[in-house]
Design an enzyme around this catalytic site. Structure first.
Site, mmCIF file in Angstrom:
data_model
loop_
_atom_site.group_PDB
_atom_site.id
_atom_site.type_symbol
_atom_site.label_atom_id
_atom_site.label_comp_id
_atom_site.label_asym_id
_atom_site.label_seq_id
_atom_site.Cartn_x
_atom_site.Cartn_y
_atom_site.Cartn_z
ATOM 1 N N GLU A 192 8.296 1.368 4.200
ATOM 2 C CA GLU A 192 7.974 0.595 5.108
ATOM 3 C C GLU A 192 7.665 -0.909 4.637
ATOM 4 O O GLU A 192 7.387 -1.199 3.978
ATOM 5 C CB GLU A 192 5.897 1.720 5.791
ATOM 6 C CG GLU A 192 5.883 0.626 6.930
ATOM 7 C CD GLU A 192 3.276 0.305 7.249
ATOM 8 O OE1 GLU A 192 3.360 0.142 8.112
ATOM 9 O OE2 GLU A 192 3.294 0.722 5.996
ATOM 10 N N HIS B 195 0.744 -1.144 0.159
ATOM 11 C CA HIS B 195 -0.006 0.173 -0.012
ATOM 12 C C HIS B 195 1.133 1.118 0.554
ATOM 13 O O HIS B 195 2.282 1.101 0.323
ATOM 14 C CB HIS B 195 -0.769 -0.087 1.082
ATOM 15 C CG HIS B 195 -0.063 0.349 2.756
ATOM 16 N ND1 HIS B 195 0.077 -0.944 3.543
ATOM 17 C CD2 HIS B 195 -0.422 1.366 3.275
ATOM 18 C CE1 HIS B 195 0.311 -0.332 4.585
ATOM 19 N NE2 HIS B 195 1.150 0.806 4.526
ATOM 20 N N HIS C 206 -6.088 -1.683 4.564
ATOM 21 C CA HIS C 206 -6.261 -0.840 2.772
ATOM 22 C C HIS C 206 -5.073 -1.666 2.030
ATOM 23 O O HIS C 206 -4.481 -1.422 2.385
ATOM 24 C CB HIS C 206 -5.592 0.308 4.456
ATOM 25 C CG HIS C 206 -4.741 0.571 4.405
ATOM 26 N ND1 HIS C 206 -3.552 -0.709 5.585
ATOM 27 C CD2 HIS C 206 -3.322 1.500 5.021
ATOM 28 C CE1 HIS C 206 -2.487 -0.143 5.622
ATOM 29 N NE2 HIS C 206 -2.682 1.155 5.077
ATOM 30 N N HIS D 119 4.484 7.664 2.482
ATOM 31 C CA HIS D 119 5.105 6.218 2.462
ATOM 32 C C HIS D 119 4.579 4.765 1.518
ATOM 33 O O HIS D 119 3.407 5.501 0.913
ATOM 34 C CB HIS D 119 5.099 5.906 3.514
ATOM 35 C CG HIS D 119 4.327 4.387 4.184
ATOM 36 N ND1 HIS D 119 3.046 5.466 5.512
ATOM 37 C CD2 HIS D 119 3.982 3.270 4.507
ATOM 38 C CE1 HIS D 119 2.305 4.710 5.317
ATOM 39 N NE2 HIS D 119 2.709 3.680 5.296
ATOM 40 N N HIS E 269 1.051 -0.964 14.816
ATOM 41 C CA HIS E 269 -0.039 0.833 14.896
ATOM 42 C C HIS E 269 -1.258 0.420 15.946
ATOM 43 O O HIS E 269 -1.811 -0.887 15.873
ATOM 44 C CB HIS E 269 -0.448 0.816 13.332
ATOM 45 C CG HIS E 269 0.625 1.626 12.817
ATOM 46 N ND1 HIS E 269 1.740 2.118 12.893
ATOM 47 C CD2 HIS E 269 1.098 1.384 11.552
ATOM 48 C CE1 HIS E 269 2.320 2.469 11.631
ATOM 49 N NE2 HIS E 269 1.515 1.864 10.783
ATOM 50 N N TYR F 149 9.640 1.718 10.003
ATOM 51 C CA TYR F 149 9.243 3.222 8.693
ATOM 52 C C TYR F 149 10.542 3.467 9.042
ATOM 53 O O TYR F 149 11.841 3.250 9.589
ATOM 54 C CB TYR F 149 8.854 4.518 9.136
ATOM 55 C CG TYR F 149 7.071 4.210 9.360
ATOM 56 C CD1 TYR F 149 6.858 4.105 8.389
ATOM 57 C CD2 TYR F 149 6.593 4.057 10.110
ATOM 58 C CE1 TYR F 149 4.960 4.045 8.063
ATOM 59 C CE2 TYR F 149 5.111 3.556 10.200
ATOM 60 C CZ TYR F 149 4.004 3.551 9.027
ATOM 61 O OH TYR F 149 3.379 3.565 9.324
#
Length: 307
Positions: free
Chosen positions: A265, A152, A199, A214, A246, A255
């Site tokens: 990431e 992503h 996502h 990112h 997260h 990251y």
């Protein structure tokens, strides 16, 4: 199988400052397969668990950042429907790319946050793809951080709500999570999925258009995140945050920056998403826990350093 339409994240083209240095970084440190070069000197890569011809392109330029990100549609009918809905509802500037080896035409839309978003339906299978007949887990042993796929990206720019609406109304993506501002009148960030991932793309409200926060590569496990951290330490790769988890997406992550300053990431874990699930909502005062689940403290560089 019910999954139809625009299926997944498929391709991105990044700008880098030094191609020779970047090839070593993406091939040997991250561990992508170097697919080859284009006639104009761009370099193509893929992760070991991807079937498509390539998923990452590097272009040498004077500034770092993202040229475009593109998504795979299931067929030409879906692609035509995307074009029609975007033209009728949003009227965004649109152009065609035919310069990606192995890919059919990529239809690119310049959306409200200034990013260039491509959609395509035709792509050749990679020469080195996951095994199909009596398959081993992998045919050639992965190296480096061993990413399975390009997962992503988080795209920053203005007109965040409008851009979110485009992904929902045109690509038929679902909003999985949102981070609201203080009075809950608008989104600070939204996370959207076209499948069962948490996502495929996230959209951050930011005053400058077309900025990359990112791009993310999926790893197999929390142990693989630790292995990636060991590689970063061994080769003095600049870490921005992590290893950590997260609250938003539940992903386990690090990251870090490529040699050109593009934030990347490594991502593992997270939840499965289905369209009947409610949107998970976060308020501004809990943004620290949403991003930095353990420390619950925001890193100022994390919010302001973009390419």
């Amino acid at each position: 199988m019910a999954l139809k339409g625009v299926l997944r994240t498929g391709l991105m083209q990044l700008r880098v400052l030094d191609m020779e240095e970047s090839i070593i970084f993406y091939r040997d440190r991250i561990g992508l397969t170097h697919v080859g070069s284009t006639e104009d000197g761009r370099e193509m890569f893929k992760a070991y668990d991807e079937f498509d011809h390539h998923s990452v392109v590097l272009r040498e330029a004077d500034t770092a950042g993202l040229d475009f990100i593109a998504f795979k549609a299931d067929n030409n009918e879906t692609l035509a429907d995307v074009i029609k809905k975007s033209d009728e509802k949003f009227g965004y500037e649109r152009y065609e790319l035919n310069d990606q080896p192995g890919f059919g035409t990529i239809h690119v839309f310049k959306v409200g946050n200034g990013h260039h978003i491509g959609v395509y339906s035709e792509v050749e299978m990679a020469e080195q793809h996951p095994m199909i007949d009596n398959p081993y887990i992998w045919e050639v042993e992965p190296k480096g951080m061993a990413p399975t796929v390009f997962d992503h990206a988080l795209l920053a720019g203005p007109n965040q709500k409008e851009t979110t609406d485009w992904f929902v109304e045109v690509l038929d993506f679902s909003i999985t999570e949102v981070l609201y501002n203080e009075d809950k009148s608008e989104y600070i960030c939204s996370w959207l999925s076209g499948n069962t991932r948490g996502h495929d793309v996230a959209l951050l409200n930011y005053p400058e258009a077309g900025k990359l926060h990112h791009a993310s590569f999926h790893l197999d496990s929390w142990n693989a995140i630790g292995h990636a951290a060991d590689i970063m330490s061994r080769y003095d790769i600049k870490i921005d945050a992590g290893p950590m988890r997260h609250g938003i997406t539940r992903g386990q992550t690090i990251y870090f920056f490529d040699p050109s300053g593009n934030r990347l990431e490594t991502f593992s874990g997270g939840y499965e998403y289905f369209p009947d699930m409610p949107i998970r909502e976060w308020t501004a005062e809990n943004a620290g826990a949403g991003i930095f689940y353990y420390s619950k403290e925001l890193n100022e560089n994390f919010l302001t350093v973009l390419t």
